[in-house]
Write a protein that holds these residues in place. Structure first.
Motif, mmCIF file in Angstrom:
data_model
loop_
_atom_site.group_PDB
_atom_site.id
_atom_site.type_symbol
_atom_site.label_atom_id
_atom_site.label_comp_id
_atom_site.label_asym_id
_atom_site.label_seq_id
_atom_site.Cartn_x
_atom_site.Cartn_y
_atom_site.Cartn_z
ATOM 1 N N VAL A 81 0.831 -1.199 0.000
ATOM 2 C CA VAL A 81 0.000 0.000 0.000
ATOM 3 C C VAL A 81 0.869 1.253 0.000
ATOM 4 C CG1 VAL A 81 -1.795 1.284 1.234
ATOM 5 C CG2 VAL A 81 -1.834 -1.216 1.239
ATOM 6 N N VAL A 82 0.488 2.199 -0.859
ATOM 7 C CA VAL A 82 1.101 3.528 -0.888
ATOM 8 C C VAL A 82 -0.005 4.544 -0.653
ATOM 9 C CG1 VAL A 82 2.309 5.243 -2.307
ATOM 10 C CG2 VAL A 82 2.919 2.815 -2.490
ATOM 11 N N THR A 83 0.238 5.524 0.211
ATOM 12 C CA THR A 83 -0.743 6.582 0.447
ATOM 13 C C THR A 83 -0.119 7.944 0.155
ATOM 14 O OG1 THR A 83 -0.225 7.057 2.767
ATOM 15 C CG2 THR A 83 -1.668 5.176 2.331
ATOM 16 N N SER A 84 -0.979 8.916 -0.105
ATOM 17 C CA SER A 84 -0.480 10.264 -0.378
ATOM 18 C C SER A 84 0.100 10.922 0.872
ATOM 19 C CB SER A 84 -1.611 11.136 -0.941
ATOM 20 O OG SER A 84 -2.728 11.119 -0.075
ATOM 21 N N TYR A 85 -0.176 10.362 2.066
ATOM 22 C CA TYR A 85 0.423 10.889 3.288
ATOM 23 C C TYR A 85 1.922 10.594 3.356
ATOM 24 C CZ TYR A 85 -4.292 11.663 5.159
ATOM 25 O OH TYR A 85 -5.574 12.104 5.371
ATOM 26 N N ALA A 86 2.319 9.416 2.859
ATOM 27 C CA ALA A 86 3.735 9.031 2.846
ATOM 28 C C ALA A 86 4.009 8.311 1.529
ATOM 29 C CB ALA A 86 4.058 8.145 4.043
ATOM 30 N N PRO A 87 4.000 9.045 0.405
ATOM 31 C CA PRO A 87 4.048 8.397 -0.914
ATOM 32 C C PRO A 87 5.374 7.707 -1.239
ATOM 33 C CG PRO A 87 4.202 10.780 -1.116
ATOM 34 C CD PRO A 87 3.896 10.506 0.310
ATOM 35 N N ILE B 134 -2.816 2.021 -4.276
ATOM 36 C CA ILE B 134 -2.504 3.438 -4.099
ATOM 37 C C ILE B 134 -3.744 4.156 -3.585
ATOM 38 C CG2 ILE B 134 -1.876 5.590 -5.271
ATOM 39 C CD1 ILE B 134 -0.168 3.974 -7.161
ATOM 40 N N ILE B 135 -3.573 4.912 -2.501
ATOM 41 C CA ILE B 135 -4.687 5.668 -1.906
ATOM 42 C C ILE B 135 -4.331 7.150 -1.927
ATOM 43 C CG2 ILE B 135 -6.131 6.007 0.129
ATOM 44 C CD1 ILE B 135 -5.425 3.142 0.961
ATOM 45 N N GLU B 136 -5.074 7.902 -2.689
ATOM 46 C CA GLU B 136 -4.910 9.352 -2.764
ATOM 47 C C GLU B 136 -5.958 9.997 -1.848
ATOM 48 O OE1 GLU B 136 -3.682 13.223 -4.198
ATOM 49 O OE2 GLU B 136 -2.715 11.247 -4.232
ATOM 50 N N TYR B 137 -5.471 10.566 -0.742
ATOM 51 C CA TYR B 137 -6.386 11.194 0.215
ATOM 52 C C TYR B 137 -6.695 12.626 -0.200
ATOM 53 C CZ TYR B 137 -5.860 7.302 3.447
ATOM 54 O OH TYR B 137 -5.891 6.049 4.029
#
Length: 453
Positions: free
Chosen positions: A299-305, A405-408
């Motif tokens: 998992v990749v998030t926009s908080y810690a890409p 990928i989660i783009e918040y």
């Protein structure tokens, strides 16, 4: 010889029954918030009329304002209560000896006697027999003698004590039911999981760790653990062998605790009794090793890409050999490297009801690289913002992977997905989710365009 042995056994049983009569029942309910409820039945010897009774064998951290006293049959009534925790020490003995004769033996000064006028950590002040004022520096080799001290009848507390003023209807031994809260009792859940080679199954077990720092030992007690978050008004004022124990105790499938719903919490009651020693950390198995189906994901998030996190997810359901309320605690994960069991990460979980999913963050993938780029930002109007975002993924593993990928986005704004080169898995009020395949030794990119209103 047989008669002698029988007599010894009888005396031992009488001693045991006598102890049980003095403290016939003891129950403890421990919360996870450094607070415990103690409920006990005792038998106390009282004299008729109004008198003082000293109740000992109570914890140092008792909340004296929480004490509830019940007298079955109304044999006595507590008129006044004082909690005495002013325990005896050298300074208190000397303070009560002010204006009394003392003898001091000092390696350098010899023996000096006189009336004690003052006492502190640094000096003793004496008026000797010649009327001279002696100021003696304190030291570790100095000895102080108080002759005939037993006659002074100073009252000192050697252990925490509740001092009651009681009104008693008649002489004799009377039953007492005592309930109180105490600090220094807490528990937590410690989960231990062994991940199988294919990363699709987890051998999971749970131990409860109970800590007693309340200042009292609880012998032969019924033990309950309360899971949940209680509202508590605050005053203004080792586990390294756990994996071995997990493997050794997996032969039994029965839990040592019985779980039930209580109010808006869950209670776990130990089957049988146990002893909690003061300053002891005790571990008891909540449930034995159980095979659980899991899913591993990246998992990749926009908080810690820049971080590709490794997640393990499983369903807390009967179909998955679980289906029990999971108390909050720490989950430690292990996996065999072919020879030894290695530690691969840990995560904390909240109280989780049955039939809910549990998601663990194990660590960060070493061979997966991610980068997020803001390609374009536009403002069609004052209230609207259009963003074009790019994620670049590189896979240095020998296997193909799927990366989530989660783009918040701000939850207080409405989002509209305008375009993307991969179909969105989810479009929620505060995030956009995609799953991107990346070939072994290759790379891939996600480009998304969305409008914030």
């Amino acid at each position: 010889m047989k008669n002698y042995l029988a007599l010894k056994v009888s005396l031992a049983l009488l001693a045991l029954f006598g102890w049980l009569a003095a403290q016939s029942d003891l129950s403890i309910t421990v919360t996870g918030q450094n607070l415990g409820l103690v409920h006990e039945r005792r038998e106390i010897d009282l004299k008729k009329g109004v008198s003082e009774y000293w109740l000992t064998d109570i914890p140092q951290q008792i909340d004296a304002t929480s004490v509830l006293v019940e007298s079955p049959g109304n044999a006595f009534l507590v008129l006044e209560q004082n909690y005495e925790y002013d325990l005896i020490n050298v300074s208190k003995v000397l303070d009560k000896s002010i204006d009394r004769q003392i003898w001091v033996e000092d390696p350098a000064l010899g023996q000096i006697s006189g009336k004690l006028l003052a006492n502190n950590a640094e000096y003793l002040m004496l008026l000797d027999e010649q009327g001279q004022l002696q100021i003696l520096p304190r030291n570790d080799k100095q000895k102080v003698l108080l002759k005939d001290y037993a006659r002074q009848k100073d009252q000192f507390i050697t252990k925490p004590t509740l001092v009651w003023k009681v009104k008693v209807r008649k002489d004799g031994k009377h039953p007492l039911v005592l309930t109180y809260l105490t600090r220094g009792l807490k528990w937590r859940a410690d989960y231990v999981g062994r991940l199988e080679d294919d990363d699709q199954q987890l051998q999971l077990a749970c131990w409860v760790t109970i800590e007693n720092h309340s200042g009292r030992t609880y012998k032969n007690a019924r033990l309950k653990l309360m899971a949940g978050e209680l509202n508590i008004v605050r005053d203004v004022f080792q586990r390294k062998n756990m994996v071995k124990r997990l493997m050794a105790t997996a032969v039994t499938r029965e839990s040592q605790f019985e779980e039930k719903e209580f109010f808006e919490y869950h209670l776990y009651t130990l089957q049988g009794r146990t002893t909690l020693l003061n300053n002891q950390i005790k571990q008891i198995q909540l449930f034995p090793e159980t095979a659980v189906k899991v899913k591993k994901s990246f998992v990749v998030t926009s908080y810690a890409p820049q971080k590709v996190e490794v997640k393990i997810k499983f369903k807390n359901s009967k179909q998955n050999n679980l289906g029990i309320p999971f108390p909050a605690g720490k989950v430690r994960l292990y996996k065999e490297d072919g020879q030894d069991l290695e530690f691969i990460g840990e995560d904390a979980i909240e109280h989780t009801p049955r039939n809910e999913e549990i998601l663990l963050t194990v660590g960060r993938a070493f061979d997966l690289v991610s980068k997020r780029n803001v390609l374009k930002t536009e403002r069609p109007s004052k209230e609207k913002e259009k963003r074009t975002i790019e994620y670049v993924l590189r896979n240095h593993k020998k296997q193909d992977v799927l990366v989530e990928i989660i783009e918040y986005v701000p939850s207080y704004r409405e989002v509209e997905l305008l375009s993307s080169n991969f179909e969105a898995l989810e479009t929620k009020a505060n995030y956009l989710k995609f799953k991107i395949p990346v070939k072994a030794g290759g790379k891939n990119r996600l480009e998304i365009k969305y409008l914030l209103k």
